[in-house]
Every structure is written in structure tokens, then in C-alpha cells.
Scaffold this active site. Structure first.
Site, PDB file in Angstrom:
ATOM      1  N   GLU A  59      -3.200   5.594  17.703  1.00  0.00           N
ATOM      2  CA  GLU A  59      -1.733   5.547  17.737  1.00  0.00           C
ATOM      3  C   GLU A  59      -1.220   6.703  18.583  1.00  0.00           C
ATOM      4  O   GLU A  59      -1.841   7.766  18.639  1.00  0.00           O
ATOM      5  CB  GLU A  59      -1.169   5.688  16.328  1.00  0.00           C
ATOM      6  CG  GLU A  59      -1.601   4.586  15.378  1.00  0.00           C
ATOM      7  CD  GLU A  59      -0.898   4.721  14.040  1.00  0.00           C
ATOM      8  OE1 GLU A  59       0.153   4.094  13.868  1.00  0.00           O
ATOM      9  OE2 GLU A  59      -1.383   5.486  13.185  1.00  0.00           O
ATOM     10  N   LYS A  69       0.838  -1.178   0.000  1.00  0.00           N
ATOM     11  CA  LYS A  69       0.000   0.000   0.000  1.00  0.00           C
ATOM     12  C   LYS A  69       0.882   1.240   0.000  1.00  0.00           C
ATOM     13  O   LYS A  69       2.020   1.128   0.454  1.00  0.00           O
ATOM     14  CB  LYS A  69      -0.957  -0.008   1.182  1.00  0.00           C
ATOM     15  CG  LYS A  69      -0.326   0.406   2.510  1.00  0.00           C
ATOM     16  CD  LYS A  69      -1.349   0.482   3.574  1.00  0.00           C
ATOM     17  CE  LYS A  69      -1.761   1.890   3.887  1.00  0.00           C
ATOM     18  NZ  LYS A  69      -0.917   2.610   4.845  1.00  0.00           N
ATOM     19  N   ASP A 101      -2.012  -5.820   2.925  1.00  0.00           N
ATOM     20  CA  ASP A 101      -2.515  -4.924   3.955  1.00  0.00           C
ATOM     21  C   ASP A 101      -2.032  -5.581   5.244  1.00  0.00           C
ATOM     22  O   ASP A 101      -2.550  -6.630   5.640  1.00  0.00           O
ATOM     23  CB  ASP A 101      -4.043  -4.858   3.937  1.00  0.00           C
ATOM     24  CG  ASP A 101      -4.561  -3.888   4.994  1.00  0.00           C
ATOM     25  OD1 ASP A 101      -4.070  -3.949   6.134  1.00  0.00           O
ATOM     26  OD2 ASP A 101      -5.431  -3.065   4.684  1.00  0.00           O
ATOM     27  N   HIS A 102      -1.018  -4.995   5.869  1.00  0.00           N
ATOM     28  CA  HIS A 102      -0.358  -5.751   6.941  1.00  0.00           C
ATOM     29  C   HIS A 102      -1.282  -6.011   8.134  1.00  0.00           C
ATOM     30  O   HIS A 102      -1.010  -6.895   8.930  1.00  0.00           O
ATOM     31  CB  HIS A 102       0.958  -5.085   7.367  1.00  0.00           C
ATOM     32  CG  HIS A 102       0.817  -3.931   8.304  1.00  0.00           C
ATOM     33  ND1 HIS A 102       0.514  -2.670   7.870  1.00  0.00           N
ATOM     34  CD2 HIS A 102       0.955  -3.850   9.658  1.00  0.00           C
ATOM     35  CE1 HIS A 102       0.464  -1.857   8.922  1.00  0.00           C
ATOM     36  NE2 HIS A 102       0.719  -2.536  10.009  1.00  0.00           N
ATOM     37  N   HIS A 109      -6.771  -0.388   6.274  1.00  0.00           N
ATOM     38  CA  HIS A 109      -6.758  -1.168   7.515  1.00  0.00           C
ATOM     39  C   HIS A 109      -8.132  -1.222   8.198  1.00  0.00           C
ATOM     40  O   HIS A 109      -8.618  -2.295   8.553  1.00  0.00           O
ATOM     41  CB  HIS A 109      -5.733  -0.597   8.499  1.00  0.00           C
ATOM     42  CG  HIS A 109      -4.339  -0.509   7.954  1.00  0.00           C
ATOM     43  ND1 HIS A 109      -3.829  -1.411   7.051  1.00  0.00           N
ATOM     44  CD2 HIS A 109      -3.342   0.374   8.184  1.00  0.00           C
ATOM     45  CE1 HIS A 109      -2.580  -1.080   6.759  1.00  0.00           C
ATOM     46  NE2 HIS A 109      -2.258   0.002   7.421  1.00  0.00           N
ATOM     47  N   LYS A 151      -3.542   9.790  15.004  1.00  0.00           N
ATOM     48  CA  LYS A 151      -2.169   9.800  15.501  1.00  0.00           C
ATOM     49  C   LYS A 151      -2.075  10.737  16.695  1.00  0.00           C
ATOM     50  O   LYS A 151      -2.911  11.619  16.864  1.00  0.00           O
ATOM     51  CB  LYS A 151      -1.221  10.240  14.388  1.00  0.00           C
ATOM     52  CG  LYS A 151      -1.259   9.288  13.200  1.00  0.00           C
ATOM     53  CD  LYS A 151       0.012   9.321  12.395  1.00  0.00           C
ATOM     54  CE  LYS A 151      -0.051   8.382  11.209  1.00  0.00           C
ATOM     55  NZ  LYS A 151       0.030   6.970  11.574  1.00  0.00           N
TER      56      LYS A 151
HETATM   57  C1  BG6 Z   1       0.618   1.975   8.143  1.00  0.00           C
HETATM   58  C2  BG6 Z   1       0.338   3.448   8.052  1.00  0.00           C
HETATM   59  O1  BG6 Z   1       0.028   1.300   7.063  1.00  0.00           O
HETATM   60  O2  BG6 Z   1       0.107   1.464   9.354  1.00  0.00           O
HETATM   61  C3  BG6 Z   1       0.930   4.175   9.250  1.00  0.00           C
HETATM   62  O3  BG6 Z   1       0.893   3.964   6.855  1.00  0.00           O
HETATM   63  C4  BG6 Z   1       0.475   3.539  10.537  1.00  0.00           C
HETATM   64  O4  BG6 Z   1       0.620   5.553   9.217  1.00  0.00           O
HETATM   65  C5  BG6 Z   1       0.687   2.043  10.512  1.00  0.00           C
HETATM   66  O5  BG6 Z   1       1.200   4.125  11.604  1.00  0.00           O
HETATM   67  C6  BG6 Z   1       0.070   1.377  11.725  1.00  0.00           C
HETATM   68  O6  BG6 Z   1       0.459   0.039  11.784  1.00  0.00           O
HETATM   69  P1  BG6 Z   1       0.627  -0.730  13.158  1.00  0.00           P
HETATM   70  O7  BG6 Z   1       0.990  -2.123  12.751  1.00  0.00           O
HETATM   71  O8  BG6 Z   1       1.707  -0.044  13.918  1.00  0.00           O
HETATM   72  O9  BG6 Z   1      -0.686  -0.644  13.853  1.00  0.00           O
END
Ligand code: BG6
Length: 483
Positions: A216, A148, A177-178, A240, A331
Site C-alpha cells: 500500500e 474485522k 473479510d473484504h 487478508h 504501508k
Molecule cells: C483493511 C485494513 O482491512 O484493509 C487497512 O484495516 C488496509 O489497514 C485495507 O489499508 C486494505 O484494503 P484495500 O481494499 O484497499 O486493499
């Protein structure tokens, strides 16, 4: 509990952008951990490909440093790092030119799984795909992994899909999409579809509303330039949060198979209502003890990009019509906390008279402190009549599952192993991504047309007060943002 690690088949993994931030932070340390766990076969190879002039030895040094910095080399035996580094090679390549492509074609083997990870900006996807094809690396054993952002609107996502489809079948394309690689996100499916308990109640007849929070504490930091062109909507909601929403709302797939699952997710996205402007709150953080304000970090004192978003979303289908989904992400909030909360309806008749206001609340903590809590109503102990009290049935996975409950394999390492195994269940299909943009685009266009300015919020707070008011209008409250 004993962990079962099933080794994958031998593979060559080429990482375009192999010296970049994502490769250093996530991909390479993750691969190292899979190697330590015994999942990577000894004859697997990883080839870094990037613009920098470097030889294999230089690349190995860079990777060793990245692993030292970001690796979390848990449970690795002495000597394992050297063995892992031996699997690495490097090619200096020009994505838009000819340099390095012939070398790469000679390096990758013809008789193993071949995966090409496009850890580069989307503007290079088409060039990479075309050159892989020109140099004979696009046969059926090839898989490509793309990161992404997959486009920034429907038109650009369609163009990317077209560019990739010119050389690859959909079954060869792995859109990451992790969030789908997170242990607890997959657990959403296990909880819903592995228990008799929840599914019969999982609909608008019994569920009052659902909240999805991804909070976050970090700001945009050094990513200001990228982020300011995206904002929370493109960076988090379109992908996400949308995936979380799909997994919570979808119909049971007939089996746990890539297309069965993705078909159901797609139906959810297509059933999403357009969002009314007064059902969205956009926010921007101000400077605080944690650091500078959003506009300063983004390098634009007049930026109108949102670092926070809260919205009320409706799904027009038989199961969910009438049950709102409240989504929020931001954030520099009070705590890092991702949670899905299902608030059930009140009893339709209480035999206890006045003490009506008790409802079951199921919360699924995605990170940190992964686990599930179900609030149930019981009798308050002691004499003096029937008084009711809500208590949590609390299961923290780390407590319930011992060490393994706490040992969260990183999303990236899990997803890369799925690529090698050829399992697309946890990857987004092209039509899914397009449908998500089709829903997102009018919202963003509306802000642009109206010149919408985000509300400010204090760093370290729970977000703009307007988000609280939005729920208050529906006589509801957000869950506290707490780790
Ligand atoms: C990413 C976003 O895909 O996911 C970031 O680009 C975000 O902005 C991050 O901080 C959050 O991932 P995780 O795994 O830390 O919750």
C-alpha cells in the site's frame, strides 16, 4: 459482454454504526450502486442505527453527502438517488442500553430477509446480539454481518464466537473479510479450478516458491490509534493475506459451496508451520515526502508496532512440503500493488546447455491493473544459434473483457448482496478465524517476549533491506513492487 444482474429478495438491512466511517465510505455507497444496477428490489429497506439523535430526513441527507463523496455513482439515471434515499430510515439506538430497541423491533418486517450489519467495534458485538434476541429479532430469517477485527488473539476471538453463538447459528453469522469480495481474489479460484492447465503443476514438485504481496502507498493516517494496537500482523496478515494464502494453497473443494470451500481453507491454516523468528522481518516507515513517519502518526514516539511485515511460511502437507510461501505487506511503500506470484522450478534438464536459468513465472495481479501474466521461454528471434528469452503472455482483464473487465464492483457491495442471498462462501467461518489466531498468537507473543523492535524503512521504498536479505539467503528475490 453483457452483465447479468440477478435481483435479490426483498430485505431489511439494519446498519449498526450507520453513521460511521465504514458505512459512509463503503456500505452505503455500495448499496446505492447495487440499487442503480437494478439488483436491489424496490421494496428493500435500509435502516441506519447509531447513537446520534437524528431523524430519517437527517440520515438521508448524511447518506446523500456520503454518496456524493465516496459514491462513484456510475451509470445511475437521474432521479435514482432520490428513489434510493426513500428506502432509508434511521433509529437512534443505545447498544448497551434500552433506547431505540423497541422502535427498531417495530420497524423491521417479519416477512423479508433481515440482516443486521455490526459496523461497530467488537466490544459491542455481544451487546447487540443479546438485545436483538431480547427484542425478538433473532429468528431463522435473521443474518448478522460482523466486521474485522474479529478479536485480537485466539482467546478474544473465541469469546466473540461464544457471544454470537449464544443467539445465532453459525449459518446466520457472516464474518467479513473484504478481500474475499474482490473480483480478482475470487478469480484465484476460477483460474485454479476452471482450467486443466495449472492444477497438475500446482504442488511442490513443480513450484519453487510462491510470493504474496499486498503493498500500500497510504500510511496509517488518522487510524493511528487503532493501528498501533494492531500492526500489520493483526490488521492484514491474520486475515487478508491468510485468505489469499488459503485460496492459493488449498486442495480443490468438491464443489463451490460454502462449507466445502471453508473446510479446505481451514485445512491449510491448520497445516501452517510455526514461523521461526529469523523468517520474519518487521518494519516501520520513516517520515518522507509522503508525510510523517509511523511513530508520529501513531502518536507514540517509542511505538514498536510494525507497519510492514515480510515472512517465510511453510505448509506441512503432501502438496506443499518444501515449497516456501513468502508473504509481505506494508504501508507507505513504493506503489499500491497486490500480486500473487507462482515461481515454477527450473527444468530438470535443459537440452540447450548453459542457458539453464529460465523458469515459468505466473503472476496474478489482484489490484490495480487486474490480470494474469505467464512468463514463457521462447527462442530469441533471428539467426545465430539458439538463444532463449523469457516473454510475458499477458492478459489484463480490462483488455480481455472490455468494459466489464475494468468495472470492478466493490468488495463490500458484492458481499452484502451475498448476505441477502444467504451465500456464506466468501465469509469466514468461526473455526477458520480461530485457527488463524492460533497460528498468529505465538508469533506476536514471541515479539513481545523478546522486545522486538521493527526495522525502519524509507517511505516510498520497497520496505526494509532485511526483507531482501531474507530472500537472498534462500537465493531468491522479491518481485518488484510496481503498479
Ligand atoms: C483493511 C485494513 O482491512 O484493509 C487497512 O484495516 C488496509 O489497514 C485495507 O489499508 C486494505 O484494503 P484495500 O481494499 O484497499 O486493499
Amino acid at each position: 459482454m453483457v452483465s447479468r444482474v440477478i435481483p435479490v429478495d426483498p430485505f431489511d438491512l439494519v446498519i449498526f454504526g450507520g453513521t460511521g466511517d465504514l458505512a459512509r465510505r463503503k456500505i452505503l455507497p455500495g448499496l446505492f450502486r447495487r440499487f442503480c444496477a437494478g439488483q436491489m428490489p424496490k421494496d428493500a429497506r435500509i435502516i441506519g442505527a447509531a447513537r446520534a439523535d437524528m431523524d430519517a430526513a437527517g440520515y438521508r441527507d448524511m447518506v446523500a453527502e456520503a454518496i456524493a463523496e465516496f459514491g462513484g455513482a456510475r451509470a445511475c439515471e437521474d432521479g435514482t438517488l432520490e428513489e434510493f434515499l426513500d428506502r432509508l430510515d434511521y433509529v437512534s439506538i443505545d447498544a448497551r442500553g434500552e433506547k431505540g430497541w423497541q422502535d427498531l423491533a417495530e420497524m423491521v418486517r417479519g416477512d423479508v430477509v433481515r440482516a443486521f450489519y455490526f459496523s461497530v467495534g467488537p466490544s459491542l458485538f455481544g451487546d447487540l446480539a443479546e438485545r436483538l434476541n431480547t427484542h425478538g429479532m433473532t429468528d431463522a430469517a435473521t443474518r448478522i454481518v460482523v466486521e474485522k477485527p474479529f478479536g485480537r488473539d485466539l482467546a478474544s476471538a473465541k469469546a466473540l464466537n461464544r457471544d454470537l453463538a449464544a443467539y445465532f447459528d453459525e449459518s446466520q453469522i457472516y464474518r467479513i473479510d473484504h478481500y474475499l469480495g474482490k473480483e480478482t481474489v475470487q478469480n484465484l479460484m476460477a483460474v485454479r479450478f476452471g482450467n486443466m492447465l495449472f492444477e497438475p503443476l500446482w504442488n511442490s514438485q513443480y513450484v519453487d516458491h510462491i510470493q504474496i504481496t499486498v503493498a500500500e502507498t497510504v500510511g496509517v493516517g488518522g487510524r493511528g490509534e487503532y493501528y498501533d494496537r494492531s500492526g500489520a500482523m493483526r490488521d492484514m496478515v491474520q486475515n487478508h493475506l491468510m485468505q489469499l494464502l488459503c485460496l492459493i494453497a488449498m486442495e480443490p473443494p468438491s464443489k463451490f459451496d460454502p462449507d466445502a470451500v471453508r473446510d479446505e481453507k481451514l485445512k491449510v491454516i491448520r497445516a501452517l508451520d510455526a514461523v521461526e523468528p529469523h523468517h520474519i522481518v518487521r518494519g516501520q516507515y520513516e517520515a518522507g515526502a509522503e508525510g510523517p513517519g509511523y511513530r508520529e502518526e501513531a502518536g507514540d514516539p517509542r511505538s514498536r508496532t510494525e507497519s510492514y511485515i515480510a515472512m517465510k511460511v511453510g505448509i506441512s502437507n503432501w502438496r506443499w512440503a518444501g515449497t516456501p510461501f513468502y508473504l509481505r505487506t506494508g504501508k507507505r511503500l513504493k506503489a499500491r500493488s497486490s500480486e500473487i506470484t507462482v515461481v515454477f522450478k527450473e527444468l530438470n534438464h535443459s537440452i540447450f546447455g548453459e542457458q539453464q536459468d529460465h523458469r515459468n513465472v505466473l503472476s496474478i495481479r489482484l489490484q490495480p491493473n487486474e490480470g494474469i501474466t505467464l512468463g514463457v521461454t521462447i527462442k530469441e528471434p533471428g539467426p545465430g544459434g539458439m538463444r532463449l528469452v523469457d516473454v510475458p503472455l499477458d492478459m489484463t482483464f480490462a483488455d480481455a473483457l472490455g468494459e466489464e473487465g475494468a468495472d470492478q464492483t466493490d468488495a463490500y457491495e458484492r458481499l452484502i448482496m451475498d448476505v441477502i442471498r444467504g451465500n456464506q462462501t466468501l465469509f469466514m467461518r468461526g473455526d477458520e478465524v480461530e485457527a488463524a489466531w492460533a497460528w498468529t498468537d505465538p508469533i506476536i507473543e514471541g515479539w513481545e517476549a523478546r522486545g522486538d523492535v521493527p526495522k525502519t524503512y524509507d517511505s516510498g521504498s520497497e520496505g526494509p533491506v532485511d526483507a531482501v536479505q531474507m530472500l537472498a539467503r534462500d537465493t531468491r528475490v522479491w518481485r518488484k513492487v510496481a503498479p
